[in-house]
Every structure is written in C-alpha cells, then in structure tokens.
Design a protein around this motif. Structure first.
Motif, mmCIF file in Angstrom:
data_model
loop_
_atom_site.group_PDB
_atom_site.id
_atom_site.type_symbol
_atom_site.label_atom_id
_atom_site.label_comp_id
_atom_site.label_asym_id
_atom_site.label_seq_id
_atom_site.Cartn_x
_atom_site.Cartn_y
_atom_site.Cartn_z
ATOM 1 N N PHE A 38 46.302 11.576 56.121
ATOM 2 C CA PHE A 38 46.073 10.146 56.115
ATOM 3 C C PHE A 38 45.953 9.654 57.555
ATOM 4 N N PRO A 39 45.356 8.500 57.787
ATOM 5 C CA PRO A 39 45.129 8.029 59.161
ATOM 6 C C PRO A 39 46.419 7.759 59.935
ATOM 7 N N GLY A 40 47.397 7.112 59.306
ATOM 8 C CA GLY A 40 48.607 6.730 60.022
ATOM 9 C C GLY A 40 49.653 7.824 60.027
ATOM 10 N N THR A 41 50.465 7.853 61.080
ATOM 11 C CA THR A 41 51.495 8.881 61.196
ATOM 12 C C THR A 41 52.522 8.785 60.076
ATOM 13 N N ALA A 42 53.037 7.585 59.812
ATOM 14 C CA ALA A 42 54.048 7.422 58.773
ATOM 15 C C ALA A 42 53.492 7.814 57.399
ATOM 16 N N GLU A 43 52.265 7.394 57.100
ATOM 17 C CA GLU A 43 51.652 7.737 55.815
ATOM 18 C C GLU A 43 51.428 9.239 55.704
ATOM 19 N N ASN A 44 51.069 9.864 56.821
ATOM 20 C CA ASN A 44 50.849 11.299 56.795
ATOM 21 C C ASN A 44 52.158 12.056 56.565
ATOM 22 N N GLU A 45 53.250 11.545 57.091
ATOM 23 C CA GLU A 45 54.543 12.187 56.864
ATOM 24 C C GLU A 45 54.974 12.036 55.405
ATOM 25 N N ILE A 46 54.698 10.888 54.810
ATOM 26 C CA ILE A 46 54.998 10.712 53.389
ATOM 27 C C ILE A 46 54.163 11.676 52.553
ATOM 28 N N LEU A 47 52.891 11.820 52.900
ATOM 29 C CA LEU A 47 52.039 12.804 52.227
ATOM 30 C C LEU A 47 52.651 14.194 52.307
ATOM 31 N N THR A 48 53.227 14.544 53.445
ATOM 32 C CA THR A 48 53.839 15.861 53.615
ATOM 33 C C THR A 48 55.039 16.034 52.695
ATOM 34 N N ASP A 49 55.901 15.025 52.622
ATOM 35 C CA ASP A 49 57.060 15.100 51.728
ATOM 36 C C ASP A 49 56.628 15.189 50.268
ATOM 37 N N VAL A 50 55.635 14.379 49.883
ATOM 38 C CA VAL A 50 55.147 14.408 48.504
ATOM 39 C C VAL A 50 54.580 15.779 48.169
ATOM 40 N N THR A 51 53.800 16.344 49.071
ATOM 41 C CA THR A 51 53.203 17.660 48.831
ATOM 42 C C THR A 51 54.275 18.729 48.704
ATOM 43 N N ALA A 52 55.251 18.710 49.597
ATOM 44 C CA ALA A 52 56.331 19.697 49.528
ATOM 45 C C ALA A 52 57.051 19.613 48.187
ATOM 46 N N ALA A 53 57.365 18.390 47.750
ATOM 47 C CA ALA A 53 58.084 18.225 46.492
ATOM 48 C C ALA A 53 57.221 18.609 45.293
ATOM 49 N N TYR A 54 55.965 18.208 45.309
ATOM 50 C CA TYR A 54 55.106 18.429 44.143
ATOM 51 C C TYR A 54 54.713 19.896 43.989
ATOM 52 N N LEU A 55 54.680 20.618 45.090
ATOM 53 C CA LEU A 55 54.293 22.033 45.023
ATOM 54 C C LEU A 55 55.498 22.966 44.959
#
Length: 294
Positions: free
Chosen positions: A134-151
């Motif tokens: 994602f463009p923003g740093t905070a949004e990209n970090e949330i994407l990382t947490d979501v991906t880790a949890a979902y996978l």
C-alpha cells in the motif's frame, strides 16, 4: 515492527477496519483462490518454539527458516542479529536470496516472542516479492500483519499480547481484536481452531471478540443467514431506499431500492446485487458463492 512496552496503553476494538478489509481483498486478488489454498495449516507452536536450553542464535535462525518454509519463500541462508533499535524487528529487502533479520535485543530474554517478531518481518519479504504493498507506511504495516495472520503465521503476534500485573505488551500494528478477527476469517475458510494455541489469556479473549465480529458478518443482511430482527430492519430500510447508520449494506435505485451493495464476508470485496430477490451471488475475487435474500 513496533513493540508496545509496559507503560504504553493498548488500543482495543476495530479502528483499522477499512485498511484490514482492503488488505484481505488485496491479498485475495494477488494470490487468487488457488494461491490462498496453499496455506491450509498454520505454523505450529513446536516449529517456532525456542527452548531455554537452545542456543539463541542457531535457534532463532531455525525458527526463521521454519517461517520461510511456511510462507513458501525460497530456501536460502538466514542471518539474525540482536541489537538496540527503535522497533521490535526489521528485515532487509535486497534482491539477493539471503534473508537478513534484526531483532531488538530485549528479546534475548523474551524467547517465547521471537517467533512473533520473525513472523511479521518475514511476511514483509513475502509481500515484497509478491509486489504487494500500500502507498502509506502505516497501511503497509497493517497489510503485513493481516497477511501474516491470514496465511497462518500471525497467531504468534496475537499470542505475544499480554496485559496483566506483571507486563503489558502488544506486537504489531493491529489491535488484539483485529488480529482475532483476521484469524477468525482464516478459521472460517480452513475449518481451523486456533484457540488451543494461545498461552496468553488476554490473547484468547481478543480472539473470541474478533471471532464474534467475523460471525456477525456471516449473519448480516442481505445474506440469507440473517436473523429475523435484522431481516425486518433490512426490509423496512429497503422500502424507504436508505440504509440506517452503521448498516453493513447500502441501497441504490430509489424507494423501494432496486440494488444493494455489501462486502463479501470472505475477502471483503464490495458486491452489488439486485434488491428484493432471493439469489446466489458469486464473488469475483475469492469465488465464494453467497446465498442472499436481498
């Protein structure tokens, strides 16, 4: 990845809901239903446990390699260093095959949380190689947490959440309930129950609250599984052509409404279907077939 220490207040609830939903949709789009199904089992506690008698550096590298394998990344040399730093961990995203991870030195004496730090950092590598960000740093970090949890690796991050008379700690960017919510989405998809894995009482309680939110989405109109009270409210709002505040759907086409939009309960992509009909809707992103009474 930030580490919230004892003096910090732990935020609860679902304040990042829009970014969490966007992350689930983006992950489903990038991996496809087939790609998502390549992660049917979560990483096990045995794979990421670091015993008191195990040498720290070799043990940390072993845990990192286990997470690399779980996330389907190429097998390569892993280096892990402990040092003073602002965040709980960081990872190099160079194009070479080697994985280079740094971990805050405080985790030398908090071995049970090293797997959680590594799960977040190595997921950064996966997203980098997928070209998903994602463009923003905070949004990209949330994407990382979501991906880790979902996978299947992010349950470790929720289990690192502790709030008692001894310590207060939260790892990652999601709230405890948001981690529980994403884990519940994964559990619904794969028939998995992570509840026995939690060693932290408050982590388990957050999982229960997140699971309740995920279940609420499965029983909200216009889905056919909605309860009678929700159905009556939905029917009244459809006749007037306007959804009430906080409703998980939106109407269009006048009064009574001729169309309704809502989020897929699996991938959170926004769907639009005709209103006033009983039908099946297939999500174009995750392929889920939804029974609807719109």
């Amino acid at each position: 990845m930030p580490h919230r220490q004892e003096a910090d207040r732990v935020i609860h609830g679902f304040p990042h809901r829009a970014v969490v939903d966007a992350s689930l949709t983006a992950l489903h789009r990038r991996l496809s239903p087939v790609g998502i199904r390549r992660f049917p089992a979560s990483v096990t506690a045995d794979d990421v446990a670091l015993g008191d008698g195990e040498d720290l550096r070799p043990g940390t590298r072993r845990v990192a390699r286990a997470l690399v394998r779980h996330l389907g990344l190429p097998d390569a040399r892993v280096t892990v260093d402990f040092r003073p730093m602002e965040h709980a961990g960081s990872v190099g995203l160079a194009p070479g095959p080697e994985y280079s991870v740094e971990v805050h030195e405080r985790f030398r004496t908090r071995r049970r949380d090293i797997g959680a730090v590594l799960a977040h950092e190595i997921t950064h590598v996966l997203l980098h190689r997928l070209g998903l960000r994602f463009p923003g740093t905070a949004e990209n970090e949330i994407l990382t947490d979501v991906t880790a949890a979902y996978l299947g690796a992010g349950w470790l991050l929720l289990d690192a959440y502790r709030e008692d008379g001894v310590e207060r700690q939260r790892l990652g960017y999601l709230t405890p309930e948001e981690f529980g919510y994403v884990l519940a989405k994964r559990a619904e998809l794969f028939g998995e129950d992570p509840s026995p894995w939690f060693t932290s009482r408050v982590a388990y309680e957050a999982w229960v609250r997140g699971r309740a939110e995920a279940r609420r989405e499965r029983t909200a109109p216009p889905l056919a599984g909605a309860g009678p009270v929700a159905r009556r409210r939905y029917a009244w709002e459809r006749r007037r052509g306007r959804a009430g505040e906080g409703a998980p759907y939106a109407f269009d086409g006048g009064a009574p409404a001729t169309g309704v939009s809502f989020s897929c309960p699996v991938c959170r992509r926004r769907l639009r279907i005709p209103a006033g009909r009983t039908l099946r809707a297939r999500c174009g992103v995750c392929g889920t077939v939804l029974e609807c009474a719109s």
